[in-house]
Design a protein around this motif. Structure first.
Motif, PDB file in Angstrom:
ATOM      1  N   GLY A 177       0.823  -1.198   0.000  1.00  0.00           N
ATOM      2  CA  GLY A 177       0.000   0.000   0.000  1.00  0.00           C
ATOM      3  C   GLY A 177       0.857   1.248   0.000  1.00  0.00           C
ATOM      4  O   GLY A 177       2.011   1.238  -0.463  1.00  0.00           O
ATOM      5  N   GLN A 178       0.297   2.305   0.523  1.00  0.00           N
ATOM      6  CA  GLN A 178       1.009   3.588   0.592  1.00  0.00           C
ATOM      7  C   GLN A 178       0.733   4.259   1.928  1.00  0.00           C
ATOM      8  O   GLN A 178      -0.355   4.136   2.489  1.00  0.00           O
ATOM      9  CB  GLN A 178       0.551   4.516  -0.542  1.00  0.00           C
ATOM     10  N   TRP A 209       3.039  10.936  -0.186  1.00  0.00           N
ATOM     11  CA  TRP A 209       2.799   9.489  -0.243  1.00  0.00           C
ATOM     12  C   TRP A 209       4.097   8.731  -0.469  1.00  0.00           C
ATOM     13  O   TRP A 209       4.926   9.137  -1.274  1.00  0.00           O
ATOM     14  CB  TRP A 209       1.808   9.149  -1.349  1.00  0.00           C
ATOM     15  N   ARG A 283      -7.809  -5.494   6.983  1.00  0.00           N
ATOM     16  CA  ARG A 283      -7.442  -4.243   6.298  1.00  0.00           C
ATOM     17  C   ARG A 283      -7.259  -3.108   7.300  1.00  0.00           C
ATOM     18  O   ARG A 283      -6.392  -2.250   7.124  1.00  0.00           O
ATOM     19  CB  ARG A 283      -8.488  -3.878   5.245  1.00  0.00           C
ATOM     20  N   ARG A 287      -3.812  -0.908   7.848  1.00  0.00           N
ATOM     21  CA  ARG A 287      -3.718   0.554   7.923  1.00  0.00           C
ATOM     22  C   ARG A 287      -3.022   1.004   9.203  1.00  0.00           C
ATOM     23  O   ARG A 287      -2.221   1.950   9.194  1.00  0.00           O
ATOM     24  CB  ARG A 287      -5.122   1.165   7.824  1.00  0.00           C
ATOM     25  N   GLU A 294      -2.569   9.109   6.658  1.00  0.00           N
ATOM     26  CA  GLU A 294      -3.525   8.435   5.782  1.00  0.00           C
ATOM     27  C   GLU A 294      -2.874   7.160   5.268  1.00  0.00           C
ATOM     28  O   GLU A 294      -1.636   7.039   5.239  1.00  0.00           O
ATOM     29  CB  GLU A 294      -3.924   9.324   4.600  1.00  0.00           C
ATOM     30  N   GLN A 295      -3.722   6.219   4.883  1.00  0.00           N
ATOM     31  CA  GLN A 295      -3.196   4.954   4.370  1.00  0.00           C
ATOM     32  C   GLN A 295      -3.993   4.494   3.159  1.00  0.00           C
ATOM     33  O   GLN A 295      -5.192   4.758   3.057  1.00  0.00           O
ATOM     34  CB  GLN A 295      -3.254   3.847   5.443  1.00  0.00           C
ATOM     35  N   ARG A 296      -3.302   3.845   2.259  1.00  0.00           N
ATOM     36  CA  ARG A 296      -3.942   3.173   1.139  1.00  0.00           C
ATOM     37  C   ARG A 296      -3.460   1.729   1.126  1.00  0.00           C
ATOM     38  O   ARG A 296      -2.253   1.484   1.164  1.00  0.00           O
ATOM     39  CB  ARG A 296      -3.579   3.843  -0.185  1.00  0.00           C
ATOM     40  N   SER A 298      -3.454  -1.428  -1.168  1.00  0.00           N
ATOM     41  CA  SER A 298      -3.716  -1.794  -2.561  1.00  0.00           C
ATOM     42  C   SER A 298      -3.901  -3.290  -2.753  1.00  0.00           C
ATOM     43  O   SER A 298      -4.636  -3.718  -3.655  1.00  0.00           O
ATOM     44  CB  SER A 298      -2.587  -1.288  -3.457  1.00  0.00           C
TER      45      SER A 298
END
Length: 371
Positions: A177-178, A209, A283, A287, A294-296, A298
């Motif tokens: 993720g990011q 990011w 998930r 995070r 913030e988190q992404r 993927s």
């Protein structure tokens, strides 16, 4: 024949009732106790201890059990032979009452099911307590018709055990993720004040990011999934939480006097839903592991181990009532007294409330204008 139970013979072999040791009538389980109650003479007799603990079953055990075909309407139907009046009743339920003499009948779950119930959460609320919970619920409904408050007094509750699967698992998840970290930059802008152009500055938040990856682990215990399609998942979810830690090892005596719905969702299908629920938690763990502002996430790759399951029966009081030509259903959690359901709205009360608000607004406007 065992003195503690009467088993029907013939097509209904395996169905049974439990005779009162005082008068011989059929006894039923008494909610909120560990006893069977005779509705005729009032005698109570204890439910014998199971002599075992509730246990989880390895998911590998399912490989040895054939998956039944339930496409035909009569698939899995059990024929009850009432020991009280001799009537034959065909039903898909694991327990019910004789439609002719009201004797409480229970099927042999070992013979009727691919997976036998492992645990049961016995009824904790009797009908009177369920009615009281309904009264509290109806009295708190805004804009409910006045007649709704009398429903609990006039209607009949039906107690049912609903099948649920529980799943335990150890999970290990690799994710990518990011991570987003906030930083601030000074931005210059122009605005008009008092007819003149003015230059000002302000702090503007930006997000930086960066790639993130890692591994998280989580142990899941008793992820609950409904084992029936007769009641919607969305409705059943509203009855949670259930005090699952209070469950008892399954004994058929707990079913006497109540209807018990058979499961029509196989444990393999229930596991799909359980994994979807686990994925939401996983998930969230990803995070939290990524950190930052913030988190992404993927992608995730989850491995499951020590996967176990069991079939549990949970108690619900059902009430279906007719109002203005429409049927409405209410359910009461028979352990926590949580009430959920559909309800009508009184158009007259809504109209009166709207008129009241408009009158109040008009009064306020009039008083302000007089000043």
């Amino acid at each position: 024949m065992d003195t503690e139970e009467q088993s029907a013979q013939g097509p209904g072999a395996g169905s049974r009732s439990y005779p009162c040791t005082a008068c011989g009538a059929a006894v039923v389980f008494a909610p909120g106790s560990d006893a069977m109650h005779c509705p005729y003479c009032g005698h109570e007799q204890a439910v014998a201890a199971a002599g075992r603990e509730v246990r989880e079953h390895s998911f590998d055990e399912l490989a040895a059990l054939p998956v039944p075909e339930r496409s035909a309407p009569a698939e899995g139907t059990h024929t009850y032979v009432c020991p009280g009046c001799g009537a034959h009743t065909e039903s898909d339920a694991l327990s019910l009452r004789c439609q002719f003499c009201d004797t409480a009948l229970v099927a042999d779950a070992s013979a009727a099911e691919r997976v036998r119930p492992e645990a049961v959460l016995p009824f904790g609320l009797d009908r009177d307590a369920a009615r009281e919970a309904l009264r509290a619920w109806t009295s708190s409904r805004w804009f409910a018709p006045s007649r709704l408050k009398k429903v609990g007094e006039a209607e009949t509750f039906r107690g049912s055990y609903l099948p649920h699967w529980t799943y335990d698992a150890q999970t290990l998840t690799h994710y990518r993720g990011q991570r987003g970290d906030y930083y601030y930059v000074t931005e210059t802008y122009t605005t008009t004040e008092n007819g003149e152009t003015v230059t000002k500055t302000r702090e503007v938040r930006r997000t930086r990011w960066s790639p993130a990856s890692g591994t998280v682990g989580r142990a899941f215990d008793d992820v609950l999934v409904a084992g029936t399609t007769h009641v919607g998942n969305e409705q059943l979810d509203k009855l949670t939480p259930w005090p699952l830690e209070e469950a008892r090892p399954f004994q058929e005596e707990y079913l006497a006097g109540f209807q018990t719905v058979r499961y029509d969702i196989e444990p393999e299908d229930g596991l799909v839903t359980a994994k979807e629920r686990m994925a939401t938690v996983i998930r969230s763990d990803c995070r939290a592991d990524i950190g930052g502002d913030e988190q992404r996430v993927s992608s995730t790759d989850t491995r499951y181990s020590a996967l176990t399951f069991k079939l549990m029966l949970l108690p619900v009081w059902f009430l279906t009532y007719l109002y203005a030509g429409t049927s409405w259903q209410v359910m009461v959690n028979a352990r926590t007294a949580e009430v959920i359901g559909e309800r009508p709205y009184s158009k007259a009360k809504i109209a009166a409330a709207v008129l009241g608000v408009l009158a109040l607004a008009a009064l306020i406007t009039f008083l302000v204008m007089r000043r």
